[in-house]
Every structure is written in C-alpha cells, then in structure tokens.
Design a protein around this motif. Structure first.
Motif, PDB file in Angstrom:
ATOM      1  N   GLN B  13       0.892  -1.165   0.000  1.00 29.51           N
ATOM      2  CA  GLN B  13       0.000   0.000   0.000  1.00 29.51           C
ATOM      3  C   GLN B  13       0.923   1.206   0.000  1.00 29.51           C
ATOM      4  O   GLN B  13       1.910   1.225   0.754  1.00 29.51           O
ATOM      5  N   ARG B  16       2.197   2.825   3.338  1.00 27.27           N
ATOM      6  CA  ARG B  16       2.891   1.882   4.223  1.00 27.27           C
ATOM      7  C   ARG B  16       4.175   1.357   3.596  1.00 27.27           C
ATOM      8  O   ARG B  16       5.157   1.090   4.296  1.00 27.27           O
ATOM      9  N   ASN B  44      -3.956  10.591   8.785  1.00 30.09           N
ATOM     10  CA  ASN B  44      -3.680   9.493   7.858  1.00 30.09           C
ATOM     11  C   ASN B  44      -2.394   8.765   8.231  1.00 30.09           C
ATOM     12  O   ASN B  44      -2.368   7.526   8.281  1.00 30.09           O
ATOM     13  N   HIS B  48      -1.948   4.753   9.516  1.00 34.29           N
ATOM     14  CA  HIS B  48      -1.088   3.748   8.899  1.00 34.29           C
ATOM     15  C   HIS B  48      -0.036   3.235   9.878  1.00 34.29           C
ATOM     16  O   HIS B  48       0.241   2.038   9.926  1.00 34.29           O
ATOM     17  N   LYS B  51      -1.600   0.859  12.278  1.00 33.34           N
ATOM     18  CA  LYS B  51      -1.865  -0.428  11.660  1.00 33.34           C
ATOM     19  C   LYS B  51      -0.604  -1.293  11.647  1.00 33.34           C
ATOM     20  O   LYS B  51      -0.659  -2.502  11.908  1.00 33.34           O
TER      21      LYS B  51
END
Lengths: 112, 112
Positions: B13, B16, B44, B48, B51
DNA sequence: GTTGACACTCTGCTTTCCAGAGTTGATACT
DNA sequence: AGTATCAACTCTGGAAAGCAGAGTGTCAAC
C-alpha cells in the motif's frame, strides 16, 4: 513537498500489480488464464481489469478462437507498459537492495 | 490455487510501503520526520503507523528529548524487518528485471 | 499562564475491495 | 429449433480501507 517518490496507486495494489507483472512477463493473457494465475473471483478480477482498461493501461481483444469458445485477451498498452516501467523503477529506487544501503533514502534523509 | 505469490497487503500500500522503506533505510524516524518525508496528514499517517504497530511490524518509543519537545520514534521490529524482507523478495520475483525475462512467470505460465 | 508543537484520537465521508448472483452472447450437441 | 455449456461482463450489497481536518492532552519554552 514529499521527499519520497509516489507509487502509482493504480499499480500499487496486490491484484493489479500481479496482473501487470503477469502481462509484462507474458505479453498477453486471457481472462481465464489470469483468473487461474491470481486465484481471483470473476467479479473481482473483472473490476480490476476494467479499472486498468479505463486508465488506458490495458487493452482487450475478443478472440472468436478457432479451437473453442470466444475469449478475451488482455495486453498492456504502450501507456500501460510505460506506467509499469516507471512503477518498477520507482520501487527499485525506494526499496533497499540486498547488499547496499539505499542511495535515495540517504539523500532524502534529513541531517541528524 | 494461485500461481503467483501473494503480496503482503499490509505492506503493499503506497503510504505503508514508503514507511517501511524509509525505516528500513534509516533505522528509525520520528513522526514529524515521516510526515515530512511522505507529505501525509497527521490523521492518515497515524492510522497507517498504528496499523503497522498493531501488526507487530513497528514499535514506537517516546523520547523526552534533551534538545526539545517530546517526540515519538518509530522503528521496525524483527517481525517487521522480516516481513519487509519477504515482501521485497516477493516483489523481485514478480517484477521483470530490466534485462531478462522473468523466470517465475515463465514457470507459472500455462502451456499454450 | 499562554503559546506552540507534537502525536494521537475521533468523526464523517468517499473510495475501494471483494464475493456471489445474475445476464448476455456465442458455441456445441442432439 | 431447443437445450446446455462456458466465457466474460454487470450488478448488488456489504465490509473494509483511505483520507482530511477538527479536536484533545501533554509537555516544554517563554
């Protein structure tokens, strides 16, 4: 201003990267062949293919094949090939190679 | 059964991949530094980063820095480094190299 | 105590992703 | 002709992801 190069979001997605890589390696492929190679469902594969076609990265051609049923053959357009090439170059610049540190990141890095 | 190797969706992605590449090249980086390098918004970027932390790929450390304000420093964990290494290897196998055709794709290709 | 930066949270919105059902069109079979 | 079959495309609904911007708590400098 970003210091890291952007990755084409159209190509930087698992299924679409696989499609582009497969087509770059093979030249062209049928829908069924891609479906088998990627283990994707009809709907999902078609959605990704359509997105790439809409972007002008792929073209499709119907083949009323001599030896069977009609098939759709997909291949990269010049635009698609170029975009993929750029994408690969960008990735190469971004990712560390096995043996040496990444020049791009050294440059992009702020002084400590 | 897929013939093409899967790409870790967590790493494949744009934002990332950039984070992982940056950290792989630099060892560690502050939130502010990443924000600047990726030109991402707070929300944002944090999403990320979180995550990746949740996945065990990154760890964060608060630094009540001597020379200024407190900041958070991010770095790859062993798991993250390993996952990133696998990711890069997978990509290398998938993407055509500049000069030669892709062996993996030749093998994966069905006989015509 | 006010200010300012940092990082994190929260919210709302938009887009994307995905599977599975349904449709269409062409071919093969009888 | 009628049916069956297969390919590829469309449609739908739901779940997840991506993103920006506003708001919050904390700490340090002034």
């Amino acid at each position: 201003m970003a210091l890291l190069p952007a990755l084409d979001p159209l190509l930087h997605q698992p299924v679409r990267t696989q499609i582009a890589a497969y087509l770059a390696g093979r030249g062209e492929a049928t829908f069924a062949e891609l479906k088998r190679a990627l283990a994707a469902t009809d709907g999902n594969l078609d959605a990704h293919l359509s997105k790439l076609v809409d972007a002008g990265y792929l073209e499709s051609r119907k083949e009323a094949s001599a030896a069977g049923r009609p098939q759709t053959v997909y291949s990269l357009t010049d635009i698609g090939r170029s975009a993929f090439s750029t994408y690969v170059t960008t990735l190469s610049a971004l990712l560390p190679s096995k043996t040496e540190t990444n020049e791009l990141l050294k440059v992009a890095a702020a002084p400590r």
